[in-house]
Design a protein around this motif. Structure first.
Motif, mmCIF file in Angstrom:
data_model
loop_
_atom_site.group_PDB
_atom_site.id
_atom_site.type_symbol
_atom_site.label_atom_id
_atom_site.label_comp_id
_atom_site.label_asym_id
_atom_site.label_seq_id
_atom_site.Cartn_x
_atom_site.Cartn_y
_atom_site.Cartn_z
ATOM 1 N N LYS A 28 0.948 -1.123 0.068
ATOM 2 C CA LYS A 28 -0.112 0.121 -0.057
ATOM 3 C C LYS A 28 0.776 1.236 0.049
ATOM 4 C CE LYS A 28 -4.116 2.032 2.397
ATOM 5 N NZ LYS A 28 -5.189 1.911 3.094
ATOM 6 N N ALA A 29 1.906 1.213 0.723
ATOM 7 C CA ALA A 29 2.730 2.121 1.024
ATOM 8 C C ALA A 29 3.417 2.650 -0.620
ATOM 9 C CB ALA A 29 3.709 2.189 2.061
ATOM 10 N N ALA A 30 3.758 1.391 -1.237
ATOM 11 C CA ALA A 30 4.383 1.479 -2.508
ATOM 12 C C ALA A 30 3.265 2.231 -3.603
ATOM 13 C CB ALA A 30 4.807 0.227 -2.994
ATOM 14 N N GLY A 31 2.114 2.289 -3.212
ATOM 15 C CA GLY A 31 1.191 2.837 -4.124
ATOM 16 C C GLY A 31 0.587 1.729 -5.107
ATOM 17 N N LEU A 32 0.578 0.294 -4.719
ATOM 18 C CA LEU A 32 0.114 -0.703 -5.439
ATOM 19 C C LEU A 32 -1.465 -0.699 -5.408
ATOM 20 C CD1 LEU A 32 2.861 -3.311 -5.157
ATOM 21 C CD2 LEU A 32 2.777 -1.457 -6.641
ATOM 22 N N SER A 33 -2.097 -1.286 -6.298
ATOM 23 C CA SER A 33 -3.624 -1.474 -6.243
ATOM 24 C C SER A 33 -3.898 -2.709 -5.373
ATOM 25 C CB SER A 33 -3.882 -1.979 -7.955
ATOM 26 O OG SER A 33 -3.314 -3.333 -8.123
ATOM 27 N N LEU A 34 -5.272 -2.681 -5.361
ATOM 28 C CA LEU A 34 -5.651 -3.705 -4.394
ATOM 29 C C LEU A 34 -5.378 -5.061 -4.491
ATOM 30 C CD1 LEU A 34 -7.279 -4.249 -1.572
ATOM 31 C CD2 LEU A 34 -9.323 -4.427 -3.031
ATOM 32 N N ALA A 35 -5.213 -5.541 -5.949
ATOM 33 C CA ALA A 35 -5.238 -6.766 -6.346
ATOM 34 C C ALA A 35 -3.733 -7.103 -6.104
ATOM 35 C CB ALA A 35 -5.407 -6.990 -7.810
ATOM 36 N N LYS A 36 -2.786 -6.338 -6.069
ATOM 37 C CA LYS A 36 -1.461 -6.362 -5.975
ATOM 38 C C LYS A 36 -1.096 -6.506 -4.628
ATOM 39 C CE LYS A 36 0.098 -4.151 -10.333
ATOM 40 N NZ LYS A 36 0.605 -2.902 -10.905
ATOM 41 N N ARG A 37 -1.845 -5.561 -3.817
ATOM 42 C CA ARG A 37 -1.400 -5.699 -2.343
ATOM 43 C C ARG A 37 -1.910 -7.088 -1.543
ATOM 44 N NH1 ARG A 37 -5.142 -0.667 -0.373
ATOM 45 N NH2 ARG A 37 -4.583 0.331 -2.417
ATOM 46 N N LYS A 38 -3.202 -7.653 -2.282
ATOM 47 C CA LYS A 38 -3.528 -8.966 -1.856
ATOM 48 C C LYS A 38 -2.345 -9.950 -2.069
ATOM 49 C CE LYS A 38 -8.502 -8.459 -2.728
ATOM 50 N NZ LYS A 38 -9.766 -8.817 -3.595
ATOM 51 N N ALA A 39 -1.895 -9.878 -3.456
ATOM 52 C CA ALA A 39 -0.830 -10.947 -3.794
ATOM 53 C C ALA A 39 0.576 -10.596 -2.861
ATOM 54 C CB ALA A 39 -0.333 -10.656 -5.363
ATOM 55 N N ILE A 40 0.882 -9.489 -2.668
ATOM 56 C CA ILE A 40 2.245 -9.312 -1.785
ATOM 57 C C ILE A 40 1.915 -9.843 -0.351
ATOM 58 C CG2 ILE A 40 3.814 -7.573 -1.002
ATOM 59 C CD1 ILE A 40 3.819 -6.442 -3.940
ATOM 60 N N ALA A 41 0.557 -9.406 0.179
ATOM 61 C CA ALA A 41 0.514 -9.874 1.489
ATOM 62 C C ALA A 41 0.463 -11.392 1.712
ATOM 63 C CB ALA A 41 -1.118 -9.345 1.995
ATOM 64 N N ILE A 42 -0.071 -11.946 0.957
ATOM 65 C CA ILE A 42 -0.158 -13.540 0.851
ATOM 66 C C ILE A 42 1.330 -14.174 0.563
ATOM 67 C CG2 ILE A 42 -0.968 -15.684 -0.363
ATOM 68 C CD1 ILE A 42 -3.806 -14.048 -0.479
ATOM 69 N N GLU A 43 1.903 -13.346 -0.478
ATOM 70 C CA GLU A 43 3.493 -13.809 -0.814
ATOM 71 C C GLU A 43 4.552 -13.676 0.627
ATOM 72 O OE1 GLU A 43 5.793 -15.636 -2.993
ATOM 73 O OE2 GLU A 43 3.751 -15.329 -3.848
ATOM 74 N N VAL A 44 4.129 -12.716 1.008
ATOM 75 C CA VAL A 44 5.111 -12.107 2.261
ATOM 76 C C VAL A 44 4.866 -13.269 3.446
ATOM 77 C CG1 VAL A 44 5.911 -10.482 3.911
ATOM 78 C CG2 VAL A 44 5.866 -9.926 1.737
ATOM 79 N N GLY A 45 3.567 -13.389 3.833
ATOM 80 C CA GLY A 45 3.090 -14.115 4.932
ATOM 81 C C GLY A 45 3.303 -15.696 4.887
ATOM 82 N N MET A 46 3.228 -16.217 3.506
ATOM 83 C CA MET A 46 3.455 -17.582 3.462
ATOM 84 C C MET A 46 4.978 -18.054 3.154
ATOM 85 S SD MET A 46 -0.124 -18.635 1.415
ATOM 86 C CE MET A 46 -0.151 -20.316 2.014
ATOM 87 N N GLN A 47 5.197 -19.039 3.657
ATOM 88 C CA GLN A 47 6.927 -19.323 3.545
ATOM 89 C C GLN A 47 6.950 -20.974 2.818
ATOM 90 O OE1 GLN A 47 7.763 -16.214 3.694
ATOM 91 N NE2 GLN A 47 9.672 -16.746 5.099
ATOM 92 N N ASN A 48 8.170 -20.958 2.081
ATOM 93 C CA ASN A 48 8.297 -22.437 1.731
ATOM 94 C C ASN A 48 8.796 -23.283 2.902
ATOM 95 O OD1 ASN A 48 9.268 -24.770 0.748
ATOM 96 N ND2 ASN A 48 10.220 -23.810 -1.023
ATOM 97 N N SER A 49 7.808 -23.532 3.755
ATOM 98 C CA SER A 49 8.131 -24.225 5.137
ATOM 99 C C SER A 49 8.672 -25.575 4.867
ATOM 100 C CB SER A 49 6.975 -24.192 6.035
ATOM 101 O OG SER A 49 6.008 -24.365 5.404
ATOM 102 N N GLY A 50 8.406 -26.293 3.762
ATOM 103 C CA GLY A 50 8.998 -27.471 3.599
ATOM 104 C C GLY A 50 10.711 -27.277 3.467
ATOM 105 N N LEU A 51 11.040 -26.523 2.765
ATOM 106 C CA LEU A 51 12.448 -26.156 2.758
ATOM 107 C C LEU A 51 13.050 -25.915 4.212
ATOM 108 C CD1 LEU A 51 15.141 -25.686 1.073
ATOM 109 C CD2 LEU A 51 14.389 -23.254 0.848
ATOM 110 N N GLY A 52 12.384 -24.930 4.936
ATOM 111 C CA GLY A 52 12.729 -24.797 6.350
ATOM 112 C C GLY A 52 12.801 -26.185 7.164
ATOM 113 N N ALA A 53 11.935 -26.917 6.681
ATOM 114 C CA ALA A 53 11.723 -28.357 7.620
ATOM 115 C C ALA A 53 13.046 -29.058 7.213
ATOM 116 C CB ALA A 53 10.775 -28.966 7.567
#
Length: 311
Positions: A247-272
């Motif tokens: 949002k601070a970068a001025g991105l649209s709502l569809a892009k904000r949704k994508a980035i929120a989910i992208e940042v919050g979800m990890q490749n936890s299989g690799l972590g394990a």
């Protein structure tokens, strides 16, 4: 007919992913001796999942990077800045054993998870952006993940950055490249196999989670609730900060949704896989719990996001 049946089973399993992960986490806890035997297979299972991702990668995913470098940069920087720094902050605020702290930091330093692309689709977000961010963070992981883990987790446990780099190349980059190559050489065969891929991914992740849970049952009994609380905070704050960074970068709502989910979800299989190989089964518990939790929270967030049409 067989292919159609396989496709519908695969689609059903893909849609009910979170339920399967929970089921196998519970089974791993109840029958630890049965499931911890899969421990030595964690790396192979992850390689198979990454090979599947390679089969679906296309040049269009990378054209997206060239087409929209700013949007992708926000997602990639968010992934590799927000999640590691949140992990460090949580390990400072919440008292936890060094092995758990190292595990929390490790999962925070992992690239984006492939399930983020599915959740972005369900949230009516920008799927092309999500796929581009996942692809870039995954390709950057061999260099970025060991460096961040070494920088932030060395105070808790010794970190062998070079070995970790080689592991990620072997487990992530080589299977990805092989999958992409196969897609180039045998496009029609790969296209026919793609509907079955969710089945392979879910199978791989549930076995990784159940193996980690089985191997760490005693530790989970002792500190499972604390680890769960840390994982929920880490994941939830990741979504929130990812959304507001976009949002601070001025991105649209569809892009904000994508980035929120992208940042919050990890490749936890690799972590394990990395925690099991370089730290201890206890260090892999945050990744295993993350695998279970982010599929539940991701589905809930996607559902909520899907109903939001304006910012």
């Amino acid at each position: 007919m067989h292919l159609r049946a396989l496709t519908s089973i695969s689609a059903f399993v893909g849609k009910t992913f979170a339920a399967w992960v929970i089921l196998f986490a519970v089974l791993g806890f109840i029958f630890p001796d049965t499931f911890k035997q899969f421990g030595p297979w964690i790396v192979t299972l992850l390689a198979v999942i990454m090979f599947g991702m390679g089969l679906t990668l296309s040049l269009d995913d990378f054209r997206e990077v060239v087409r929209r470098p700013f949007d992708v940069a926000i997602g990639v920087l968010g992934q590799f800045l927000i999640m590691p720094l949140l992990a460090v902050l949580l390990t400072r605020i919440i008292p936890m054993p060094p092995e758990v702290a190292a595990g929390v930091i490790l999962v925070g330093c992992c690239p984006g998870g492939t399930s983020s692309n599915v959740m972005t689709y369900l949230s009516k977000g920008d799927v092309a952006l999500s796929v581009a961010c996942t692809s870039v963070t995954t390709l950057a992981a061999p260099l970025v993940t060991p460096f961040l883990v070494w920088m932030f987790a060395s105070q808790y446990l010794p970190v062998d950055g070079w070995s970790m780099f080689l592991s990620i190349v072997k487990v992530v980059l080589i299977p990805l490249a092989l999958g992409a190559l196969l897609q180039k050489l045998f496009p029609s065969a790969v296209k026919a196999a793609i509907p079955a891929l969710p089945l392979v991914s879910v199978f791989g992740i549930v076995l990784i989670v159940s193996a980690v849970v089985g191997a760490s049952k005693a530790s989970i009994v002792q500190s499972g609730l604390m680890i769960f609380a840390v994982v929920v905070l880490h994941n939830g704050l990741g979504y929130l900060l990812g959304f507001f960074a976009a949002k601070a970068a001025g991105l649209s709502l569809a892009k904000r949704k994508a980035i929120a989910i992208e940042v919050g979800m990890q490749n936890s299989g690799l972590g394990a896989a990395l925690a099991t190989a370089y730290f201890s089964p206890l260090s892999a518990v945050p990744s295993a719990i993350f695998s279970v939790w982010h599929n539940i929270s991701g589905a809930l967030l996607a559902n909520w996001f899907a109903g939001r049409k304006s910012s």
